[in-house]
Design a protein around this motif. Structure first.
Motif, mmCIF file in Angstrom:
data_model
loop_
_atom_site.group_PDB
_atom_site.id
_atom_site.type_symbol
_atom_site.label_atom_id
_atom_site.label_comp_id
_atom_site.label_asym_id
_atom_site.label_seq_id
_atom_site.Cartn_x
_atom_site.Cartn_y
_atom_site.Cartn_z
ATOM 1 N N ASN A 96 0.825 -1.212 0.000
ATOM 2 C CA ASN A 96 0.000 0.000 0.000
ATOM 3 C C ASN A 96 0.861 1.266 0.000
ATOM 4 O O ASN A 96 0.538 2.248 -0.676
ATOM 5 C CB ASN A 96 -0.939 0.007 1.207
ATOM 6 N N LEU A 99 2.099 1.804 -3.533
ATOM 7 C CA LEU A 99 1.035 2.281 -4.421
ATOM 8 C C LEU A 99 0.760 3.767 -4.189
ATOM 9 O O LEU A 99 0.534 4.530 -5.142
ATOM 10 C CB LEU A 99 -0.245 1.466 -4.211
ATOM 11 N N LYS A 106 -5.807 1.469 -7.390
ATOM 12 C CA LYS A 106 -5.988 0.014 -7.470
ATOM 13 C C LYS A 106 -6.767 -0.422 -8.702
ATOM 14 O O LYS A 106 -6.582 -1.537 -9.199
ATOM 15 C CB LYS A 106 -6.673 -0.490 -6.195
ATOM 16 N N ILE A 127 -5.877 -6.261 0.169
ATOM 17 C CA ILE A 127 -5.678 -5.058 -0.646
ATOM 18 C C ILE A 127 -6.821 -4.893 -1.636
ATOM 19 O O ILE A 127 -7.205 -3.780 -1.988
ATOM 20 C CB ILE A 127 -4.324 -5.123 -1.379
ATOM 21 N N VAL A 129 -7.036 -6.691 -4.777
ATOM 22 C CA VAL A 129 -6.598 -6.807 -6.168
ATOM 23 C C VAL A 129 -6.634 -8.270 -6.582
ATOM 24 O O VAL A 129 -6.635 -9.173 -5.742
ATOM 25 C CB VAL A 129 -5.163 -6.244 -6.346
#
Length: 318
Positions: A96, A99, A106, A127, A129
């Motif tokens: 995270n 990102l 995302k 997360i 994904v």
């Protein structure tokens, strides 16, 4: 420099660590941000590994981007020391942060590829994904569970590892083995030590032992400090294992190159399954249970790839 330009003062370590390196880092980071922002989608790969020099753990996150002109870019987003417990929470925190740092939303992430470990799977689910299991790690699980964990095969592997360990640790044993090879007019190969996390190192160990069978038979018959013998049926089993594992090694090498991509997975899944269904496989009487177990494990582990819509589309487009 003192003679060429006497008045020039060479910058010290502090100058490079506080000015030059941070400046390079910032410029590279900005380029990656621009690249990531321009991409409609991107995929990521992540892994945790241990340095063979320091025994310290590290974690990395790598981005894979296809630009508008169809040029493939690979960028390392994070690669850092990871001394913390390898929990899903700590992995999630690292990903995270990366990102956020590179301003990657995302919804742009096509999928993240990692190994099959429970902590990785849990982290990526948290997360939010899509997780794509690493095909080569999955292949290793198949081989370990269907072949290396079989009692008859495992006991043989223990013998082989014991022989190689003795050979590696004893200069005297190495010299005796080399002299036997010379007397037999053979190439002076060295025995290969396997590595637990790399199944193909075990394959390479078996290949070398089958290759040097004549020298090894004489070596073992004279090795008074080594209480290990390999029976005739075990040599046959070893040779058959090499034949079976050869195709797995070939595919491992094909998919280990830098430009390997997801469109190659399904073709190799189908190829392996067809390979294991070939009639000649039934000739391995002493490995029939192992062959059946390979088929069962492949069916269990490969189903997730065969049902993956993204992989089906990638294969079709290629």
């Amino acid at each position: 420099m003192n003679k060429a330009v006497p008045k020039y003062t060479i910058p010290g370590r502090d100058y490079f660590t506080t000015k030059i390196m941070p400046d390079i880092y910032e410029r590279v980071q900005n380029k990656v941000k621009i690249l990531a922002k321009s991409a409609n989608n991107m995929s990521l790969t992540t892994d945790i590994w241990k340095s063979k020099h320091s025994e310290e753990s590290f974690i990395s996150l790598t981005g894979h981007i296809l630009s508008t002109d169809f040029e493939h870019h690979t960028v390392v987003l994070r690669s850092q020391h990871f001394p913390d417990c390898h929990t899903a929470l700590n992995i999630t925190t690292m990903i995270n942060k990366a990102l956020i740092m590179y301003e990657i939303p995302k919804h742009k992430i096509h999928f993240i590829c990692s190994d099959n470990a429970a902590n990785m799977t849990s982290s990526l689910n948290t997360i939010g994904v899509t997780h794509l299991p690493c095909f080569l790690h999955t292949l290793q699980l198949v081989i370990n569970k269907s072949i290396f964990e079989q009692p008859g095969v495992n006991s043989l592997l223990i013998k082989c590892k014991t022989i190689v360990t003795y050979y590696k640790k004893s200069p005297e044993a190495k010299e005796k083995y080399r002299n036997i090879q010379i007397d037999l007019g053979m190439d002076q190969h060295k025995l290969i030590q396997d590595i637990a996390i790399r199944w193909n190192s075990t394959f390479n160990m078996l290949v070398r032992m089958v290759q040097d069978k004549d020298a090894l038979v004489l070596f073992l018959s004279n090795a008074t400090k080594l209480d290990v013998t390999i029976r005739a049926d075990e040599w046959t089993k070893m040779a058959n294992l090499v034949k079976i594992l050869g195709k797995f090694d070939e595919i491992t090498n094909i998919l280990s190159y830098r430009q390997a991509n997801s469109s190659e997975i399904l073709g190799n899944v189908e190829g392996l399954q067809l390979y294991m269904e070939q009639n000649w496989m039934s000739n391995f009487v002493n490995l029939r249970q192992t062959v059946n177990e390979i088929k069962a494990q492949m069916k269990q582990y490969f189903q997730r790839f065969e049902d993956n819509t993204a992989l089906i589309c990638a294969t079709f487009l290629d």
